[in-house]
Design an enzyme around this catalytic site. Structure first.
Site, mmCIF file in Angstrom:
data_model
loop_
_atom_site.group_PDB
_atom_site.id
_atom_site.type_symbol
_atom_site.label_atom_id
_atom_site.label_comp_id
_atom_site.label_asym_id
_atom_site.label_seq_id
_atom_site.Cartn_x
_atom_site.Cartn_y
_atom_site.Cartn_z
ATOM 1 N N ARG A 1 0.787 -1.252 0.000
ATOM 2 C CA ARG A 1 0.000 0.000 0.000
ATOM 3 C C ARG A 1 0.815 1.296 0.000
ATOM 4 O O ARG A 1 0.220 2.365 0.084
ATOM 5 C CB ARG A 1 -0.966 0.038 1.190
ATOM 6 C CG ARG A 1 -1.924 -1.113 1.277
ATOM 7 C CD ARG A 1 -2.943 -1.095 0.149
ATOM 8 N NE ARG A 1 -4.028 -2.032 0.394
ATOM 9 C CZ ARG A 1 -4.513 -2.862 -0.524
ATOM 10 N NH1 ARG A 1 -4.037 -2.873 -1.746
ATOM 11 N NH2 ARG A 1 -5.515 -3.668 -0.224
ATOM 12 N N HIS B 1 -4.360 -12.121 -12.123
ATOM 13 C CA HIS B 1 -5.612 -12.098 -11.356
ATOM 14 C C HIS B 1 -6.706 -12.382 -12.387
ATOM 15 O O HIS B 1 -7.024 -11.530 -13.202
ATOM 16 C CB HIS B 1 -5.737 -10.696 -10.737
ATOM 17 C CG HIS B 1 -7.062 -10.371 -10.129
ATOM 18 N ND1 HIS B 1 -7.219 -10.096 -8.790
ATOM 19 C CD2 HIS B 1 -8.292 -10.250 -10.680
ATOM 20 C CE1 HIS B 1 -8.491 -9.815 -8.548
ATOM 21 N NE2 HIS B 1 -9.170 -9.905 -9.668
ATOM 22 N N ASP C 1 -2.094 -12.994 -0.482
ATOM 23 C CA ASP C 1 -2.894 -11.866 -0.973
ATOM 24 C C ASP C 1 -3.191 -10.921 0.189
ATOM 25 O O ASP C 1 -4.319 -10.421 0.329
ATOM 26 C CB ASP C 1 -4.185 -12.338 -1.661
ATOM 27 C CG ASP C 1 -4.877 -11.195 -2.421
ATOM 28 O OD1 ASP C 1 -4.302 -10.093 -2.512
ATOM 29 O OD2 ASP C 1 -5.999 -11.415 -2.914
ATOM 30 N N HIS D 1 -6.741 -2.989 4.619
ATOM 31 C CA HIS D 1 -7.668 -1.855 4.453
ATOM 32 C C HIS D 1 -7.890 -1.257 5.833
ATOM 33 O O HIS D 1 -7.828 -1.966 6.841
ATOM 34 C CB HIS D 1 -9.010 -2.326 3.880
ATOM 35 C CG HIS D 1 -8.922 -2.819 2.465
ATOM 36 N ND1 HIS D 1 -8.674 -1.986 1.392
ATOM 37 C CD2 HIS D 1 -9.032 -4.069 1.936
ATOM 38 C CE1 HIS D 1 -8.642 -2.689 0.278
ATOM 39 N NE2 HIS D 1 -8.852 -3.961 0.574
HETATM 40 O O1 DOR Z 1 -9.318 -9.032 -2.332
HETATM 41 C C1 DOR Z 1 -8.480 -8.488 -3.011
HETATM 42 N N1 DOR Z 1 -7.862 -7.364 -2.614
HETATM 43 N N2 DOR Z 1 -8.158 -9.030 -4.171
HETATM 44 C C2 DOR Z 1 -7.337 -8.433 -5.036
HETATM 45 O O2 DOR Z 1 -7.102 -8.969 -6.071
HETATM 46 C C3 DOR Z 1 -6.761 -7.112 -4.737
HETATM 47 C C4 DOR Z 1 -6.720 -6.858 -3.312
HETATM 48 C C5 DOR Z 1 -6.478 -5.419 -2.959
HETATM 49 O O3 DOR Z 1 -5.601 -4.788 -3.562
HETATM 50 O O4 DOR Z 1 -7.145 -4.918 -2.034
HETATM 51 ZN ZN ZN Z 2 -5.909 -10.474 -7.061
#
Ligand code: DOR
Ligand code: ZN
Length: 425
Positions: free
Chosen positions: A64, A179, A305, A309
């Protein structure tokens, strides 16, 4: 003090060298050295009853930074990696701005050198601006040192562009991490399309949205000779396609996430947005097919993954929440549970999914041979504990696994010769 030490009495499991025996592993100033030749100046760290492995690599991490440092930074994300047993992470390029050029890769390299706890392996975008319309400058990304390319979070819909990108990637010997998602089939879906989406009245993402692109990518791998890696495979159909492609010796690999191996779409009935990710949690049959694929070697990589957030972003209605959950600090305990303790997966095959599997895709020599950079992960398979998200090193808390009871975790992480995490005394 910290730069000369020897891990003693541990069971060394080094899949790339086919090695599984109790022996010492010595480290001097960042490098593995011959343990038979060391003197008393090395600090001995007792690893009796523990598994000593090459450092774990997470092939799929969102750090991020730049863009959303309220959710995670290179410093906090790599601290979470160290705590979870990872000595290297592949940083997905869907930052803001996106890592679609050499300057962005240089920024990542410098920030990682200054603030990173573990190695950060750069990955560049497939397309300019991460927009899926025009190929990124793949040659200059390769020169800047990316080890892979991906538009993760999105998927190139234009097959001609995808083919072009794969032709270029191949000429620079770079793998494409995809993806897989067909946008018109995904529509506005927020969870797996199935019984639960009908019962809950939520719009669904059908399995075919993923499988159609997995099939396309496999065909393009055959056509272009480019190595394709299917990110976060989530359906039984995807697994079958990958299995058939690998039987034909096509350059195709796949990864599974800890959450797709342990959870199903039924959990969405809680309306907890920590069960919202992309691809979505699927059915129990899909989950079982994924576990089987890891056990039989169809899938050679486990990757988190890790998608941080902020609480504000996730504390909204399910429909409006962003996709994604964090995973670095829970991946090892969760997968030990479902694969090793329950699935009886041999430990060397398990370790391979975090070491030799991803290293092969990145074209890295990754083992514990003397002379190598010292990246080591030590596991305690018996350690019983309860996940406590309040103690995470990650800035984010978006995990559905808080308070889960687990058995087994990483108790020591050595990245580039430095001990960056230790639960040993
Ligand atoms: O759940 C997900 N979040 N899948 C993704 O492919 C991207 C990722 C994100 O960047 O938040
Ligand atoms: Zn992804």
């Amino acid at each position: 003090m910290n730069d000369k030490f020897c891990l003693v009495n541990g069971r060394v499991v080094d899949p790339a060298r086919n090695l599984d025996e109790v022996m010492p592993v010595a480290v001097n100033r960042g490098v593995i050295v011959d343990a038979a030749k060391i003197d008393d100046s090395y600090r001995r760290i007792d690893c009796t009853g523990k598994i000593v492995c090459p450092g774990f690599i997470d092939l799929h991490v969102h750090l991020r930074q730049p863009g959303n440092v309220a959710a995670e930074t290179i410093a906090s994300g790599t601290a979470a990696a160290a705590a979870g047993g990872f000595t290297a992470v592949v940083a997905m390029p869907n930052t803001s701005p996106a890592a679609d050029n050499a300057g962005a890769i240089e920024y990542l390299r410098q920030m990682a050198a200054r603030t990173g706890m573990v190695r950060v392996i750069p990955c560049g975008c497939l397309t300019k601006n991460y927009a899926g319309e025009e190929m990124a400058g793949i040659g200059s990304l390769a020169q800047a040192g990316v080890l892979a390319l991906s538009d993760d979070g999105k998927c190139i819909q234009d097959h001609s562009l995808m083919r072009h990108v794969m032709q270029y990637a191949r000429s620079f010997h770079l793998p494409v991490l995809d993806h897989c998602e067909e946008n018109s089939l995904k529509g506005g879906g927020v969870m797996h399309e199935g019984t639960w989406s009908v019962l809950l009245g939520m719009s669904g993402i059908p399995s075919i949205a993923e499988e159609l692109i997995v099939a396309r990518d496999i065909m393009l791998a055959r056509d272009t000779g480019c190595r394709i890696h299917i990110q976060h495979a989530s359906t039984a159909g995807s697994v079958n396609l990958i299995r058939a492609a690998r039987k034909k010796n096509l350059p195709v690999t796949g990864e599974a996430t800890p959450h797709h191996l342990t959870l199903t779409d039924e959990m969405v009935k809680t309306y907890d947005t920590n069960y919202k990710m992309n691809p979505p949690l699927r059915s129990e049959e899909d989950r079982k097919a994924l576990v089987k694929a890891v056990l039989d070697g169809t899938i050679t990589v486990i990757a988190t993954d890790h998608a941080p957030h902020t609480q504000t972003a996730k504390l909204v209605e399910f429909d409006n929440a962003p996709f994604g959950i964090i995973g670095l600090e829970t991946a090892v305990p969760l997968t030990l549970g479902v694969l090793v303790h329950k699935g009886r997966m041999p430990i060397s095959k398990y370790v391979s999914c975090f070491t030799a599997g991803p290293a092969q895709i990145l074209s890295l020599d990754w083992d514990l041979a003397p002379g190598r950079e010292a990246n080591v992960t030590v596991l305690d398979l018996e350690d019983e504990f309860t996940i406590d998200a309040s103690k995470f090193k990650s800035k984010a808390r978006n995990t559905p696994f808080d308070h889960w009871k687990c058995k087994g975790r990483a108790v020591l992480t050595v990245s580039q010769g430095r001990i960056v995490h230790s639960l040993l005394d």
